[in-house]
Motif scaffolding. Structure first.
Motif, PDB file in Angstrom:
ATOM      1  N   LEU A   1      -2.731  -3.125  -2.682  1.00 21.81           N
ATOM      2  CA  LEU A   1      -2.416  -4.482  -1.956  1.00 21.81           C
ATOM      3  C   LEU A   1      -1.121  -4.860  -1.776  1.00 21.81           C
ATOM      4  O   LEU A   1      -0.611  -5.398  -0.810  1.00 21.81           O
ATOM      5  N   GLY A   2      -0.216  -4.561  -2.566  1.00 21.34           N
ATOM      6  CA  GLY A   2       1.305  -4.609  -2.610  1.00 21.34           C
ATOM      7  C   GLY A   2       1.656  -3.673  -0.996  1.00 21.34           C
ATOM      8  O   GLY A   2       2.337  -4.071  -0.084  1.00 21.34           O
ATOM      9  N   GLN A   3       1.036  -2.507  -1.003  1.00 16.52           N
ATOM     10  CA  GLN A   3       1.272  -1.882   0.272  1.00 16.52           C
ATOM     11  C   GLN A   3       0.994  -2.423   1.381  1.00 16.52           C
ATOM     12  O   GLN A   3       1.577  -2.366   2.358  1.00 16.52           O
TER      13      GLN A   3
ATOM     14  N   SER B   1      -0.568   5.129  -4.616  1.00 12.50           N
ATOM     15  CA  SER B   1      -0.914   3.714  -5.035  1.00 12.50           C
ATOM     16  C   SER B   1      -0.976   3.190  -6.468  1.00 12.50           C
ATOM     17  O   SER B   1      -0.342   2.201  -6.833  1.00 12.50           O
ATOM     18  N   LEU B   2      -1.537   4.194  -7.213  1.00 11.00           N
ATOM     19  CA  LEU B   2      -1.457   4.026  -8.545  1.00 11.00           C
ATOM     20  C   LEU B   2      -0.001   3.974  -9.353  1.00 11.00           C
ATOM     21  O   LEU B   2       0.477   3.031  -9.894  1.00 11.00           O
TER      22      LEU B   2
ATOM     23  N   ILE C   1       1.345  -6.994  -7.842  1.00 13.85           N
ATOM     24  CA  ILE C   1       1.359  -7.087  -6.494  1.00 13.85           C
ATOM     25  C   ILE C   1       2.573  -7.269  -5.677  1.00 13.85           C
ATOM     26  O   ILE C   1       3.122  -6.550  -4.817  1.00 13.85           O
ATOM     27  N   LEU C   2       3.391  -8.281  -6.250  1.00  9.97           N
ATOM     28  CA  LEU C   2       4.691  -8.592  -5.586  1.00  9.97           C
ATOM     29  C   LEU C   2       5.626  -7.371  -5.802  1.00  9.97           C
ATOM     30  O   LEU C   2       6.553  -7.248  -4.959  1.00  9.97           O
TER      31      LEU C   2
END
Length: 96
Positions: free
Chosen positions: A19-21, A34-35, A73-74
């Motif tokens: 989600l952050g990406q 992503s992990l 996420i941020l």
């Protein structure tokens, strides 16, 4: 912490990293990246929240440990921005 709880936390970190990406529009790789971005983003986001005195929002508790979803996420978004900038600086631009 049991093995199942650890796997659940890693899955949540992977989703938060993705989600952050996606917020930034830069993806450094697949699920494993992503992990890593999600886990590092959780540390980065929680450090920033503690540094500025902000509360932990949307925590998920597993085995007595708290995972900060919103800050993850941020933090992942900020880490993805940094990765994108470093990648742009290292990779030479192609001329057409």
């Amino acid at each position: 912490m049991t093995f199942i709880e650890l796997l659940a936390l890693l899955a949540i970190a992977m989703v938060c990293g993705s989600l952050g990406q996606q917020l930034v529009g830069y993806s450094a790789g697949g699920c494993l990246i992503s992990l890593v971005v999600g886990a590092f983003g959780a540390y980065l986001g929680l450090w920033m929240a503690n540094h500025f005195g902000l509360p932990v929002l949307l925590p998920i508790n597993f085995g007595g440990r708290e995972f900060p979803v919103l800050w993850s996420i941020l933090g992942s978004a900020l880490f993805s921005i940094a990765l994108g900038l470093v990648n742009a600086a290292i990779r030479p631009r192609r001329r057409r």
